[in-house]
Design an enzyme around this catalytic site. Structure first.
Site, short mmCIF file in Angstrom:
data_model
loop_
_atom_site.label_atom_id
_atom_site.label_comp_id
_atom_site.label_asym_id
_atom_site.label_seq_id
_atom_site.Cartn_x
_atom_site.Cartn_y
_atom_site.Cartn_z
CE LYS A 15 -1.75 2.86 2.97
NZ LYS A 15 -1.82 4.07 2.16
CD GLU A 48 13.90 1.73 9.38
OE1 GLU A 48 14.33 2.75 9.94
OE2 GLU A 48 14.36 0.59 9.60
CB CYS A 52 13.23 10.18 7.36
SG CYS A 52 14.31 9.15 6.39
CD GLU A 112 9.72 13.71 11.16
OE1 GLU A 112 8.62 13.17 11.31
OE2 GLU A 112 10.66 13.19 10.52
P1 NAD Z 1 2.51 8.75 7.41
O1 NAD Z 1 2.86 8.07 8.67
O2 NAD Z 1 1.41 9.72 7.42
O3 NAD Z 1 2.11 7.65 6.31
C1 NAD Z 1 3.01 6.65 5.84
C2 NAD Z 1 2.20 5.53 5.21
O4 NAD Z 1 1.48 4.85 6.22
C3 NAD Z 1 1.15 5.98 4.21
O5 NAD Z 1 1.02 5.02 3.19
C4 NAD Z 1 -0.11 6.03 5.06
O6 NAD Z 1 -1.29 5.89 4.29
C5 NAD Z 1 0.10 4.82 5.96
N1 NAD Z 1 -0.54 4.84 7.27
C6 NAD Z 1 -0.68 5.89 8.10
N2 NAD Z 1 -1.29 5.51 9.24
C7 NAD Z 1 -1.52 4.18 9.13
C8 NAD Z 1 -2.13 3.19 9.97
N3 NAD Z 1 -2.62 3.51 11.18
N4 NAD Z 1 -2.21 1.92 9.54
C9 NAD Z 1 -1.70 1.57 8.33
N5 NAD Z 1 -1.14 2.46 7.48
C10 NAD Z 1 -1.04 3.74 7.88
O7 NAD Z 1 3.86 9.41 6.86
P2 NAD Z 1 4.07 10.34 5.56
O8 NAD Z 1 3.50 11.70 5.83
O9 NAD Z 1 3.64 9.61 4.34
O10 NAD Z 1 5.67 10.43 5.52
C11 NAD Z 1 6.41 11.31 6.30
C12 NAD Z 1 6.98 10.62 7.53
O11 NAD Z 1 7.75 9.49 7.13
C13 NAD Z 1 7.93 11.49 8.33
O12 NAD Z 1 7.65 11.33 9.70
C14 NAD Z 1 9.31 10.93 8.00
O13 NAD Z 1 10.28 11.13 8.99
C15 NAD Z 1 8.98 9.48 7.82
N6 NAD Z 1 10.01 8.81 7.02
C16 NAD Z 1 10.89 7.96 7.67
C17 NAD Z 1 11.91 7.34 6.93
C18 NAD Z 1 12.87 6.40 7.61
O14 NAD Z 1 13.46 5.59 6.92
N7 NAD Z 1 13.05 6.47 8.91
C19 NAD Z 1 12.02 7.57 5.56
C20 NAD Z 1 11.11 8.42 4.94
C21 NAD Z 1 10.10 9.04 5.69
#
Ligand code: NAD
Length: 487
Positions: free
Chosen positions: A179, A253, A287, A388
């Site tokens: 997804k 992550e 990130c 963040e």
């Molecule tokens: P997000 O957490 O809003 O969403 C990430 C994904 O998870 C999306 O596909 C979303 O639809 C899904 N999702 C969200 N809540 C969920 C749940 N309860 N159950 C199942 N799926 C769910 O994050 P975003 O806004 O897409 O990305 C930004 C974030 O990602 C930032 O916090 C950034 O630091 C982090 N990030 C971390 C890394 C790493 O490797 N540590 C890399 C890139 C981004």
């Protein structure tokens, strides 16, 4: 941009492109020009996910026993397909996510390299043999695939993060339900399309788009899901992790609040450049992006002046324009979030010395553009120094010495990436030991990581169990059996 018709894209389940049972779709929109719609995507339901999980479960036994060289051949062919379409997919990535075109193309190439890397590395990923006192017994560990794996990914690296999860999952014999973020479904679909064209058997990879509120739970809680590999915000990661059962492995992550420490012996020009590259490239939406500069008081003024000078030079525009160095934020929520944090910083008493405004004018009015923001006089306990932001906002915290710098650097709940700028090799070495971060850099940007090296964070930036990337990236996707064979 004037558009006549918008193409509809489907889910990919059991080797076929299919519509959601909801008969509803959502749009993927260009954050640099919201009149540019990249496509309509399926608003999937729990039932769609369950169909995908069933397809993945049914396909598992056959895929698990498919020879590693056949699996590798499919990954390599998909890599060829991605590479042959770098121009098209790079441009689509820029239109969908906003990053500059060279970064969009670079990410597609990196995704192809990731598939190739795991196609090779997976062929030699083995167990161990153990010496023992019985001359008529062999003892060894065998690595087996887990089963069905959920892959849930964010929008900021919308094809390379899926590639670094899906490639090791498939190479070790697992089947996948994927997804992507609803902000970047098209470029995620391109990866699945490449695997489809490369001849991946039915049900081995399944692709379902839709909101986390509709499809999130079954991807985590369904009893057939043996593992969830997730990249995204710490809040979502904590929620997913808490919902997973004892038999479901999780790899999370998550977020970061990454510092760069600037020592008084640093080359100030270089330190400012590393900060601009780490904090403002990708519009601060990495990130591992630099969000805190912890600078020695003796060089604070010179460093801040240099940072402002270099930030002023950044061309902010649509990522498709050649000269652009900073594109838009990825969506409206991101824009509001960044503007809100700029406000919070001002109210907390930090000094906004540069930027922080939404950009206006013909180039900007259709998109989510902000000026990179630089705050000085930031105290370590302020929200802009602790939380963040995930945008181009840098908090400068001045300190007296290295000991204070390390204390401030570590005094956050995150521990993803960190860097120090110094010519003192002894101090640099000490920093690599003192800092609480999973990715530690010396005289380099906080951003960037190799395909062939482990990647992950400490504290609330990652689950501490398994790393992604590199050879160890394969470990999450296999379970170990210890076998004693007497003869
Ligand atoms: P997000 O957490 O809003 O969403 C990430 C994904 O998870 C999306 O596909 C979303 O639809 C899904 N999702 C969200 N809540 C969920 C749940 N309860 N159950 C199942 N799926 C769910 O994050 P975003 O806004 O897409 O990305 C930004 C974030 O990602 C930032 O916090 C950034 O630091 C982090 N990030 C971390 C890394 C790493 O490797 N540590 C890399 C890139 C981004």
């Amino acid at each position: 941009m004037l558009q006549t018709s918008v193409k509809s894209y489907e889910n990919y389940i059991n080797g076929k492109w299919v519509s959601s049972v909801s008969n509803e779709t959502f749009e993927s929109i260009n954050p640099a020009d919201t009149s540019d719609v990249l496509g309509k995507f399926q608003s999937s339901t729990k039932d769609d996910v369950e169909t995908a999980i069933k397809a993945a479960s049914d396909a598992f036994p056959s895929w698990a026993s498919t020879s590693p060289s056949k699996r590798a051949a499919i990954l390599n062919k998909a890599a060829d397909i991605l590479e042959s379409r770098v121009e098209q997919y790079g441009e689509e990535l820029t239109r969908e996510e906003g990053k500059i075109l060279s970064a969009g193309k670079g990410e597609v190439k990196r995704s192809a390299q990731t598939l190739r890397y795991y196609a090779v590395e997976g062929l030699s990923f083995t167990g161990e043999t153990f010496p023992n006192d019985d001359p008529n017994m062999d003892v060894y560990t065998a690595r087996e695939p887990l089963g069905v794996v959920s892959v849930i990914t964010p929008w900021n690296f919308p094809i390379s993060i899926p590639a670094r999860k899906i490639a090791p999952a498939l190479m070790t014999g697992n089947t996948v339900v994927f997804k992507p973020s609803s902000d970047t479904p098209l470029i995620a679909l391109r990866l699945v399309e490449a695997l489809h064209e490369a001849g991946i058997p039915e049900g081995v990879i399944n692709f379902v788009t839709g909101s986390s509120s509709n499809v999130g739970d079954p991807l985590v809680k369904h009893p057939a899901i043996r593992a969830v590999t997730f990249t995204g915000s710490t809040g979502a990661g904590e929620s997913i992790h808490s919902k997973a059962s004892l038999t479901t492995r999780t790899q999370m992550e998550l977020g970061g609040k990454n510092p760069i420490i600037v020592m008084d012996d640093a080359d100030i020009d270089n330190a400012a450049q590393l900060t601009v590259n780490g904090g403002f490239a990708l519009t601060g939406q990495a990130c591992t992006g630099t969000s805190r500069v912890i600078v020695m008081k003796s060089v604070e003024e010179a460093f801040t002046a240099k940072l402002i000078e270099k930030t002023k030079e950044l061309v902010i525009d649509n990522g498709l324009v050649d000269e652009t160095k900073v594109g838009p934020l990825a969506n409206e929520k991101q824009l509001n979030n960044v503007l809100n944090y700029v406000d919070i910083g001002k109210k907390e008493g930090a000094n906004l010395v540069y930027g922080g405004n939404r950009l206006e004018g013909p180039k900007y009015d259709q998109g989510y553009f902000v000026e990179p923001a630089i705050f000085t006089d930031v105290k370590p306990d302020m929200r802009i120094a602790q939380e963040e932001i995930f945008g181009p906002v840098i908090a400068i915290i001045a300190v007296d010495n290295y000991e204070e710098a390390i204390k401030v650097a570590n005094d956050v709940e995150y521990g993803l990436a960190a860097s120090i700028v110094t010519n003192d090799i002894k101090l640099a070495k000490k920093f690599t030991q003192d800092i609480e971060a999973g990715t530690v850099k010396v005289n380099r940007t906080t951003t960037g990581n190799l395909i062939n090296a482990p990647f992950g964070g400490l504290k609330k930036s990652s689950t501490s169990t398994f790393r992604e990337s590199g050879r160890v990236g394969l470990e999450f996707f296999t379970q170990i059996k210890t076998v004693y064979v007497g003869y």
